[in-house]
Design an enzyme around this catalytic site. Sequence first.
Site, PDB file in Angstrom:
ATOM      1  N   THR A 206     -22.433 -25.441 -21.932  1.00 48.26           N
ATOM      2  CA  THR A 206     -21.562 -24.418 -21.651  1.00 48.26           C
ATOM      3  C   THR A 206     -22.129 -23.196 -20.754  1.00 48.26           C
ATOM      4  OG1 THR A 206     -19.976 -22.805 -22.105  1.00 48.26           O
ATOM      5  CG2 THR A 206     -21.103 -23.310 -23.407  1.00 48.26           C
ATOM      6  N   ARG A 207     -21.528 -22.021 -19.733  1.00 51.14           N
ATOM      7  CA  ARG A 207     -22.110 -20.942 -18.911  1.00 51.14           C
ATOM      8  C   ARG A 207     -20.880 -20.028 -18.705  1.00 51.14           C
ATOM      9  NH1 ARG A 207     -20.462 -23.942 -14.250  1.00 51.14           N
ATOM     10  NH2 ARG A 207     -19.028 -22.454 -12.372  1.00 51.14           N
ATOM     11  N   HIS A 211     -13.139 -21.290 -24.159  1.00 48.35           N
ATOM     12  CA  HIS A 211     -11.026 -20.929 -24.053  1.00 48.35           C
ATOM     13  C   HIS A 211      -9.965 -21.894 -25.280  1.00 48.35           C
ATOM     14  CE1 HIS A 211     -10.482 -23.474 -21.025  1.00 48.35           C
ATOM     15  NE2 HIS A 211     -11.321 -22.668 -19.894  1.00 48.35           N
ATOM     16  N   HIS A 214     -11.590 -26.175 -24.084  1.00 50.72           N
ATOM     17  CA  HIS A 214     -12.999 -26.481 -24.847  1.00 50.72           C
ATOM     18  C   HIS A 214     -13.511 -26.556 -26.450  1.00 50.72           C
ATOM     19  CE1 HIS A 214     -14.826 -23.363 -21.034  1.00 50.72           C
ATOM     20  NE2 HIS A 214     -14.399 -24.903 -20.912  1.00 50.72           N
ATOM     21  N   ARG A 300     -13.745 -32.217 -17.273  1.00 52.99           N
ATOM     22  CA  ARG A 300     -12.908 -32.030 -15.951  1.00 52.99           C
ATOM     23  C   ARG A 300     -14.601 -31.064 -15.001  1.00 52.99           C
ATOM     24  NH1 ARG A 300     -10.739 -28.548 -12.241  1.00 52.99           N
ATOM     25  NH2 ARG A 300     -10.509 -27.562 -14.424  1.00 52.99           N
ATOM     26  N   GLY A 442      -1.178   8.972   0.881  1.00 48.13           N
ATOM     27  CA  GLY A 442      -0.891   8.780   2.365  1.00 48.13           C
ATOM     28  C   GLY A 442      -0.568  10.250   2.409  1.00 48.13           C
ATOM     29  N   LEU A 443      -0.877  10.792   4.063  1.00 44.63           N
ATOM     30  CA  LEU A 443      -0.523  11.867   4.572  1.00 44.63           C
ATOM     31  C   LEU A 443       0.831  12.092   4.414  1.00 44.63           C
ATOM     32  CD1 LEU A 443      -3.002  12.576   7.258  1.00 44.63           C
ATOM     33  CD2 LEU A 443      -3.354  13.603   5.278  1.00 44.63           C
ATOM     34  N   GLY A 447       5.697   8.316   6.024  1.00 45.77           N
ATOM     35  CA  GLY A 447       6.899   7.388   5.606  1.00 45.77           C
ATOM     36  C   GLY A 447       6.550   6.207   3.559  1.00 45.77           C
ATOM     37  N   LYS A 448       5.874   7.829   3.007  1.00 45.02           N
ATOM     38  CA  LYS A 448       5.721   7.217   2.229  1.00 45.02           C
ATOM     39  C   LYS A 448       6.947   6.548   0.786  1.00 45.02           C
ATOM     40  CE  LYS A 448       2.749   9.825   0.312  1.00 45.02           C
ATOM     41  NZ  LYS A 448       2.931  10.621   1.527  1.00 45.02           N
ATOM     42  N   SER A 449       7.702   8.029   0.981  1.00 50.07           N
ATOM     43  CA  SER A 449       9.384   8.182   0.130  1.00 50.07           C
ATOM     44  C   SER A 449      10.379   7.075   1.106  1.00 50.07           C
ATOM     45  CB  SER A 449       9.783   9.645   0.524  1.00 50.07           C
ATOM     46  OG  SER A 449       8.788  10.252  -0.038  1.00 50.07           O
TER      47      SER A 449
END
Length: 605
Positions: A206-207, A211, A214, A300, A442-443, A447-449
């Site tokens: 294993t490397r 889980h 395995h 696998r 954003g400034l 358009g955020k709101s």
Amino acid sequence: MTPPSTTAARLSAGLIAPHGGQLVNLLLDGPLWERAREEAERLPRLRLDERQLADLEMLTIGALSPLEGFMGAADYRAVIEDTRLANGTVWPIPVVLGLTDEQRAAVGTAEAIALEDENGPLAILRLSEIYSPDLEAEAAKVYGTTDAAHPGVAAIHARGRWLAAGRVEAIGRHQHADFVDARLTPAQTRALFAERGWRRVAAFQTRNPIHRAHEYLLRVALELTDGLLVHPLMGATKAGDIPGPVRWRAYEALLSEYFPAARTALAVFPANMHYAGPREAIYHALARKNYGATHFIVGRDHAGVGSYYGSYDAQQIFDRFEPAEIGIEPLRFENSFWSRKLSGMASLKTAATTDPADQISLSGTKVREMLDAGQIPPAEFTRPEIARILIEHYREERRERIERERAANGQAALAPEASVSAQPVADWKPRREQGFTLWFTGLSGSGKSTLSQLLAQALRERGRSVEVLDGDEVRENLSKGLGFSKEDRDTNIKRIGYVSKLLTRNGAVSITAAISPYREIRDFNRAQIGNFIEIYAEASIEALAARDVKGLYKKALAGEIKNFTGVSDPYEAPEKPEIVVNTERESVEESLAKILAYLEGEGWI
């Protein structure tokens, strides 16, 4: 782990024979060691890199038996073309020592060179020849591709234009600072197996952390054998693989809590990872035979990377050889998963149904995303003890990444409390059932709101519980009395982040629409919240001023308004936001569609 006794070492002769019939030991002792040590001081020196040191160690301790040194041209070409040494012995991957042009010139006509690490000589290489490799043939035959993006192909191109061949006479071993007691040689593991009375031993390569799939393979292997050797590879791996110390803690946690101590052993496999798929499966099996294992687990896509190999190519390659030529028996396993119907682990060979809905099976990418967000995957996928170790690693890795970025940008270090990231959740759910935060930045006027309200409506129509935290409303109801100094701005954004964290933790969608001008505090909130999606509403000052009906930008540009973000106060745009909407060039509908497409593509809705 304490090395086995000398008496047990004598008993180990009754175990499976090493590859080639005899276990090689290249480490000199007595007068031979003394003479070689003195000679090494007079020879040309070659400082070995990480990969070369690992190969030298594997040769020295006999893990690569029957090899007694680095391959000459005849063996090199035979391995590439026929998966065998020149004498016909099965061997899948060249074991060679690369030289750069400068190193080749420094060797000159010497008949021997000293191989060294930072502490001095480790071995003498009795030079038999120096030759040029056929990199295209090696890549195509060994790795199945000449693509330089393949980590194994990249490694052979990086090692130098020349290969030095000859027998190794070792005068020491590279001293590792980690896992010192677990670095057992093949002679020591054989002695351990004999001491415990194991004759049928399964080895697991294993490397990665182990889980539940395995774990299922390991339990089946234990039913078939006397003992189990968990043998994680601790040599060089590719960028992005989980570091050895983190993996080792996970192995120890799993074995100590869930496996019988008397029937399991944990030891370091000091090899490099080649990512050679089928050929590396043979390489791993032969090396484990040298360590004394009689069976080798091949699941696998063993030793695979990307999509270079078929899922079961590494199993099918064993059929190209007579069983006696390999000597160790492969234990071939189908892909396994947790079956909801069976309430246990299964594979396509044993499950009651092949319906994908019955299977709890997560991709590595999805698991990493969950761990990075501080979420514990379902217990059916991995043990919670393992998940917590990995979450701690990902949190620290994230912090280090942010610190590097800040240092590169000349910014101050994060506050100590910023090292705390998302709280783990006990019960895993698919992303579409998890809470998350959409953080608009954003400034003013970008358009955020508007977008946040439209997005909230669209998500509610899809059945999600949504809360919008608008910057102006938060200032009025949660941060009343705060000014616009950097300290007060940070306090305001932290408060928004805290509320978002609570909403996210409880399964809601939190949408924030606040300027949040400083990267540091946005990064802080990202770490706190976990499921955090940053949306940058991008627009130029000129466009914002043109659409500003209140004339605030005009006044700020004229100096009439102080501490105006983007004009007289700084705004630090995101460097790697998940989503960028350019509200200067895109319509509101286009921006909204872009956000929804991202959320659908990433499985959030």
